[in-house]
Enzyme design. Structure first.
Site, short mmCIF file in Angstrom:
data_model
loop_
_atom_site.label_atom_id
_atom_site.label_comp_id
_atom_site.label_asym_id
_atom_site.label_seq_id
_atom_site.Cartn_x
_atom_site.Cartn_y
_atom_site.Cartn_z
CE LYS A 78 5.91 -2.17 -25.13
NZ LYS A 78 6.66 -2.50 -26.36
CB SER A 153 7.62 0.92 -28.17
OG SER A 153 7.51 -0.50 -28.12
CB SER A 177 9.95 -2.25 -29.15
OG SER A 177 9.43 -1.30 -30.04
#
Lengths: 494, 494
Positions: A78, A153, A177
């Site tokens: 990420k 997210s 997330s």
């Protein structure tokens, strides 16, 4: 699309490579090709690191060293996890072009285990969002239906694993997330006990909530991944003094007699019908195999969303203060004064949601309002923690839907921040309590807006503090009751 | 315009009115740790800019603080040395404000639970200056404003400080000067800070207000900054107090506004830096990256055990036990290095008074005059053992006082040892026997009773003649040889 590793999970892929059935370079190259081919439709990656991935694959192939537990396994990172020398921009204009000068502990540990990072994944800017649409570089799309959001997210990491572009991706979970996009994309997403995985090198959003969290396609991969990235790190003062969870499902938890707590507050009337049905079916399968379903209560669950959005934004307002254009990232000069440079840089660099949360958090910490907001949220957090402690006196794990709905269409909630915040309503409680929680694939359901479609549903399993192994084991038992986790989207690569 | 003073009262030359100042001090002291507060970077002074930095102290995204335990130890010792109460539970807070040399745009400090409270310092007047609190915090970097723009050096960022705040118990510029002198010596003696103002290891801000004698309550206080020495603190107050009085007398109540003023030592005046518009809102909240601190009895007691005898106690002991004057005791406790040097030399020589004279008249003088390259007596190559040797030689008559002084100065100048220097200066020159006999005869003639006593069997009586001969030889004669010659002369003449 190509199938870079024919639906193998990380464990299977590592075994095949170690058995000489596949080469590391061949696997890496296939992976990179599949990612490139998927970019236009899925947008899972912000950068594809072909060169460094192939160089590393070659190095691993040539090495005589004992193969690590993730030997040759392609992984995605990420964009808020520092990876030395690679752009770690948090999907923000402000950090565009910023290459991390060091690697996060979790990234270092993946590398030490023999993993091959192939790229950096898309996300909501600074991990603020529940749909992936707050990325400054365009949203990632759900591989089950590319007109829909993948969740957020950690949108790109979820998409990359769901589309079988990589068998393992790191995300970060602050209020859901990882679990929420895992549910919406039909993969496993696991938020460890707070402190079980080092936060060192994870760009902070809500420091007391953030946990580096993996996406995988099997329960056994959760155990494998946690054994690699988990464990104490002296560079993170909030890291627990515990060893990494064990690498394999130990089979110590038996379905027979396992008490599964079902909190009524997490099955609210407004829960999507299809989601409710899929979760109830998963619970029924557990019951059939000998589990005992126990009704439990989390009386303060209704405070979870406001509490979370005060705590997380307060911490974020301070954590994101460092993005000022002085030492790193993009700078916009103002009228020549320092303050105008700060203001111009932040005005141009941050997206609307990030600004909104910084403003909320700043307000929540302001003199005169601090006790009313931050203080009350801190006290409510204690109440939520106690709710869980009381519930775990009656059960071994708690099961509930991960998300109140399946994936919703892109753009549906972007103008309504509060409806977006409610996407986290079932995940923030475990975050506030610091507990381990997994979202496991639990069937499919039609979205309310389109009865013709069938989209993944996730069941969230939450365990007591530091009982990460138990949660992963129960996920493994649930896995054995269906083949939901094996289904792949047509938009994917497998 | 000259200001007459009556104790702490300032008498206005304009009106003859009597005004009383109220003064409080905020002192930042750098703790003498090898590494910074939250990272492993070396604490250094004068290193090239940004050479002692890392991801943590430059506030790189994702970096996390880890407390340097040595800071806690020194902070606790400082608190004990100042007679303060150490809290058992404490924590770090974030103080949020934007500035270019504050890399994270928050300072990790302590707010409502400082690690200690209370304590204070008694001045020679008997006034006890109470400390309100002491807390730990990290230093910011340093900004240099140049023609080309502002440059930031982060070598100092993250250096551990203690900030101490006094109650407004001081009432004269002299009080302020004495308080700071005492404060510094306590920190130095306790070994917690070298407190060198030139290196910025000690920084002081002054708060001062004035009111007519007898008026209840305090008037508006003004903060004075840019005080680079204790003399500046004193001088700034000597100018700021009359400025405020004159302002009230000219313009009445409200003439003094709450503001921060800068001391300009060249023009000898304070001038407005910024006017405070209400309290700044630093949005303090507990730092989520650092666990709560539990200061154990074990830690506190181990630091108490390390507390040396402090200057006030040493001064008392030098007077009562060693028979030194108050003045000498004060000079010798001017720094820990001086006091430790003196005590070792005095113990070796067995003559505290002579040692005191040598240390203050020769060694401190040479240090003050820059005749030796050393910051303190601790750095002299001329050790306490060397000084005691000289004192013994002087006492035995081997060296006369002029020769001894010459010897010490030469040792300090060259760094050579005592014996070598005696040789190189020719202080060991052999005296011609006929010359020695002539001096001995003179001495015997001057003391006719010596001859009779020696002949009567009292050999010790010779002593009365040895001194005069030594003196005549300029300290160069060997006392043994003098004895032999004297005996020969007495026996030969009988």
């Amino acid at each position: 699309m190509n199938a870079p590793f024919e639906g193998l999970d990380a464990t299977g892929l590592r075994d095949a490579i170690c058995a000489g059935q596949r080469g590391v370079r061949e696997t890496t190259a296939a992976c990179l090709d599949a990612i490139e081919a998927s970019q236009d439709t899925l947008g899972a990656f912000l950068t594809i690191e072909r060169e460094s991935a192939l160089a590393r694959a070659e190095e691993l192939e040539r090495s005589d060293a004992e193969p690590g537990p993730l030997h040759g396994v392609p992984v995605a990172i990420k964009a808020n996890l520092c990876w030395e020398g690679h752009e770690t921009n948090c999907a923000s204009r402000l950090l565009e072009g910023w290459r991390a000068p060091y690697s996060a502990t979790s990234v270092e540990r993946l590398l030490a285990a023999g993993a091959v990072p192939v790229g950096v994944t898309n996300m909501d800017e600074f991990a603020m969002g529940s749909s992936g649409e707050n990325s400054a570089f365009g949203p990632a799309r759900n591989p089950w239906d590319t007109t829909r959001i993948p969740g957020g997210s950690s949108s790109g990491s979820a998409v990359a694993v769901a589309a079988r572009l990589v068998p393992l991706a790191l995300g970060s979970d602050t209020g859901g997330s990882v679990r929420q996009p895992a549910a919406l994309c039909g993969v496993y997403g696991y938020k460890p006990t707070y402190g079980r995985v080092s936060r060192y090198g994870l760009v902070a959003f809500g420091s007391s909530l953030d946990q580096v969290s993996p996406f995988v396609t099997s329960a056994r991969d959760l155990a494998l991944c946690m054994s690699v990235i988990g464990g104490h790190d002296p560079r993170d003062s909030t890291s627990l003094e515990l060893d990494a969870p064990s690498a394999a499902l130990r089979g110590e938890v038996a379905l027979t007699g396992l008490k599964v707590g079902v909190p009524k507050e997490h099955f609210p009337p407004e829960l999507d019908k299809g989601t409710r049905a899929a979760c109830e079916a998963a619970l029924a399968r557990l019951e059939e195999r000998g589990c005992e379903l126990v009704e439990v209560s989390l009386p303060h669950a209704s405070y979870a969303i406001p509490t979370y959005y005060v705590v997380a934004t307060a911490e974020a307002s301070s954590n994101l203060a460092r993005f000022d254009g002085v030492a790193y990232g993009q700078r916009v000069d103002g009228d020549g004064s320092l303050n105008s440079m700060f203001a111009a840089t932040r005005a141009a660099g941050f997206g609307d949601e990030v600004k909104r949360r910084i403003l909320i958090g700043t307000y929540a910490l302001s003199a005169g309002y601090q006790d009313e907001w931050y203080g009350r949220a801190t006290r409510a957090r204690t109440l939520l923690r106690r709710d869980y402690e009381a519930a775990f006196e009656r059960c071994d794990v708690i099961a509930a839907p991960t998300s109140p709905t399946v994936a919703f269409p892109l753009g549906e909630r972007t103008e309504d921040p509060v409806s977006m915040y409610l996407a986290d309503i079932l995940t923030v409680s475990a975050s506030l309590a610091g507990l381990p929680a997994v979202s496991a694939p639990a069937g499919f359901a039609a979205p309310a807006d389109d009865p013709t479609k069938s989209l993944p549903v996730g069941l969230q399993l939450t365990g007591p503090h530091a009982c990460d192994e138990r949660v992963i084991e129960v996920a493994g038992l649930l896995e054995s009751t269906s083949d939901d986790h094996l289904k792949t989207p047509s938009g994917g690569a497998a | 315009m000259s200001w007459e003073r009556d104790g702490h009262v300032w008498i206005s030359p304009q009106t003859g009115a009597r005004w009383v100042p109220t003064i409080g001090l905020e002192v930042h002291a750098q703790l003498s740790t090898k590494t910074k507060l939250f990272c492993g970077c070396e604490v250094s002074f004068g290193a090239p800019p940004n050479t002692h930095t890392c991801p943590v102290c430059t506030g790189q995204p994702g970096a996390l603080p880890v407390l340097n335990e040595a800071v806690l130890e020194l902070a606790v010792r400082a608190a004990l040395a100042l007679g303060a109460d150490v809290a058992r539970e404490t924590h770090f807070d974030r103080k949020n404000y934007f500035y270019c040399d504050l890399p994270k745009n928050f300072q990790t400090s302590q707010y409502d639970h400082p690690f200690c409270s209370g304590g204070g310092i008694e001045l020679s007047s008997g006034v006890f200056v109470r400390l309100n609190r002491i807390h730990m915090e990290e230093d910011a970097g340093k900004t240099m404003h140049t023609e080309a723009g502002s440059l930031v050096d982060l070598n100092r960022a993250g250096v551990p400080l203690i900030e101490s705040v006094t109650e407004a118990d001081l009432s004269s510029p002299e009080d302020a000067y004495e308080y700071l002198t005492r404060f510094r010596e306590i920190l130095q003696f306790a070994g917690v800070s070298t407190a060198d103002m030139e290196k910025g290891e000690l920084r002081c801000d002054v708060n001062v207000s004035v009111r007519p004698e007898g008026e209840e309550g305090l008037r508006t206080k003004v903060e004075v900054k840019n005080l680079n020495s204790f003399r500046h603190v004193q001088s700034s107050l000597e100018h700021e107090i009359p400025r405020q009085v004159a302002a009230y007398e000219a313009e009445g109540a409200g003439a003094v506004v709450q503001e921060t003023r800068l001391w300009d030592p060249d023009r000898e005046e304070t001038r407005t830096m910024r006017v405070k518009e209400g309290e700044s809102d630093y949005r303090y909240f507990p730092c989520p990256d650092l666990p709560e601190l539990h200061l154990t009895e074990e830690l506190i007691e181990s630091q108490r055990a390390l507390l040396p005898e402090l200057p006030k106690e040493r001064r008392a002991r030098y007077q009562s036990e060693l028979g030194l004057s108050e003045y000498d005791a004060g000079v010798l406790t001017g720094s820990r290095a001086t006091a430790d040097y003196f005590e070792e030399a005095a113990e070796r020589s067995g003559d505290p008074k002579a040692t005191a004279n040598w240390v203050s008249n020769e060694l401190l003088r040479a240090l003050g005059a820059g005749e030796v390259k050393a910051a303190s007596l601790a750095e002299l190559s001329f050790r306490p053992s060397d000084l005691s040797l000289v004192i013994q030689k002087a006492a035995s008559g081997e060296l006369h006082s002029k020769g001894a002084r010459e010897l010490v100065r030469e040792c300090l100048r060259t760094g050579e040892g005592v014996e070598e220097t005696i040789q190189s200066l020719g202080l060991d020159e052999v005296i011609d026997d006929s010359q020695l006999e002539a001096w001995c005869e003179e001495a015997l003639e001057a003391n006719p009773r010596v001859r009779d006593e020696v002949l009567a069997g009292n050999a010790k009586a010779l002593g009365a003649c040895i001194g005069p001969v030594m003196k005549a030889s300029g300290g160069k004669a060997d006392p043994k040889r003098i004895t032999e010659v004297l005996k020969g002369l007495i026996e030969g003449s009988s």
